[in-house]
Design an enzyme around this catalytic site. Sequence first.
Site, PDB file in Angstrom:
ATOM      1  N   VAL A  47      46.351  48.327  41.361  1.00 37.69           N
ATOM      2  CA  VAL A  47      45.739  47.168  40.699  1.00 37.69           C
ATOM      3  C   VAL A  47      45.130  47.603  39.361  1.00 37.69           C
ATOM      4  O   VAL A  47      45.225  46.911  38.347  1.00 37.69           O
ATOM      5  CB  VAL A  47      44.669  46.512  41.609  1.00 37.69           C
ATOM      6  N   ILE A  69      47.836  47.902  36.788  1.00 36.17           N
ATOM      7  CA  ILE A  69      48.228  46.553  36.325  1.00 36.17           C
ATOM      8  C   ILE A  69      47.183  46.023  35.329  1.00 36.17           C
ATOM      9  O   ILE A  69      47.511  45.481  34.277  1.00 36.17           O
ATOM     10  CB  ILE A  69      48.346  45.578  37.529  1.00 36.17           C
ATOM     11  N   HIS A  70      45.900  46.216  35.675  1.00 39.29           N
ATOM     12  CA  HIS A  70      44.798  45.727  34.834  1.00 39.29           C
ATOM     13  C   HIS A  70      44.846  46.348  33.431  1.00 39.29           C
ATOM     14  O   HIS A  70      44.767  45.652  32.423  1.00 39.29           O
ATOM     15  CB  HIS A  70      43.484  46.066  35.542  1.00 39.29           C
ATOM     16  N   VAL A  71      45.011  47.680  33.377  1.00 39.25           N
ATOM     17  CA  VAL A  71      45.019  48.371  32.087  1.00 39.25           C
ATOM     18  C   VAL A  71      46.273  47.980  31.303  1.00 39.25           C
ATOM     19  O   VAL A  71      46.207  47.705  30.100  1.00 39.25           O
ATOM     20  CB  VAL A  71      44.940  49.910  32.286  1.00 39.25           C
ATOM     21  N   ALA A 118      45.782  44.573  29.860  1.00 37.90           N
ATOM     22  CA  ALA A 118      44.783  44.587  28.777  1.00 37.90           C
ATOM     23  C   ALA A 118      45.408  45.091  27.477  1.00 37.90           C
ATOM     24  O   ALA A 118      45.083  44.622  26.387  1.00 37.90           O
ATOM     25  CB  ALA A 118      43.583  45.443  29.168  1.00 37.90           C
TER      26      ALA A 118
END
Length: 232
Positions: free
Chosen positions: A178, A181-183, A186
């Site tokens: 997760v 995916i977040h980085v 962003a």
Amino acid sequence: MSADDIEPGDAIHRGHPVIVDRYTKGARINHWITAASLVLLALSGLALFHPKLFFLTGLFGGGQTTRMIHPWIGVVLFFSFFGLFLRFWKANLWKREDGTWLARIRDVLTGHEERLPELGKYNAGQKFVFWSMSALILVLITSGVVIWDQYFYEFTTIEQKRVAVLVHAIAAVLAISVWIIHVYAAIWVRGTIRAMTRGSVTGGWAWRHHRKWLRELAAKLPNGRSKTTHAK
Ligand code: HEM
């Protein structure tokens, strides 16, 4: 218009370009402590996870210190993320437009966001990161305490500890996924990183990705009149 997506400190500044405050200094410090602790946890956890990764203990002063320090970093992550949770939970509540956004994710990926409903402060992807991290960190701290033998050995059975080790490792792999995916998201959505470094985004970014949030903020401007047309 309901303004439940607006968080303390969110504000529009007129100018060329229009600048929109998105995160306070406190929120950013909170976020980066969380991010740093997750990275350190992943490195120290992977070091203990597989013999091939044992060399990573070198980063923490050897095997014994890695084993000692890993659960304490987990405690820091837990409380730090709890701070983020209290700040952001409300703006991450699921809305009807999130389902539509998700169903038409192809338009997002091909750069046709204008075909989709206007969004509040976060999109469905960000909400997925928020709620899955909330759940995974809860699972990690709970299963982590069960296997923290130095302080909690006598409170659980060996069988329970075996289950907890497995659950802990699975949750950690999911949390790292997760996080990736977040980085990636962003970086992929241009102009997003500055939200967490400088605390603000451009009006154009807000207009393109989170127009409902921008409209809610514009409605709060003195004179009461929406200025969102300047935000392109
Ligand atoms: C180390 C690499 C990381 C980078 C580069 C990064 C970057 C960012 C950026 C740019 C935003 C602003 C997004 C926006 O406002 O649209 C953000 C928001 C956020 N980040 Fe991170 N982040 C990182 C790690 C983490 C970790 C490890 C967590 C949690 C464990 C986390 C949790 C959050 C949360 C909760 C938000 C607010 C968005 C929401 O509530 O949906 N971040 N991050």
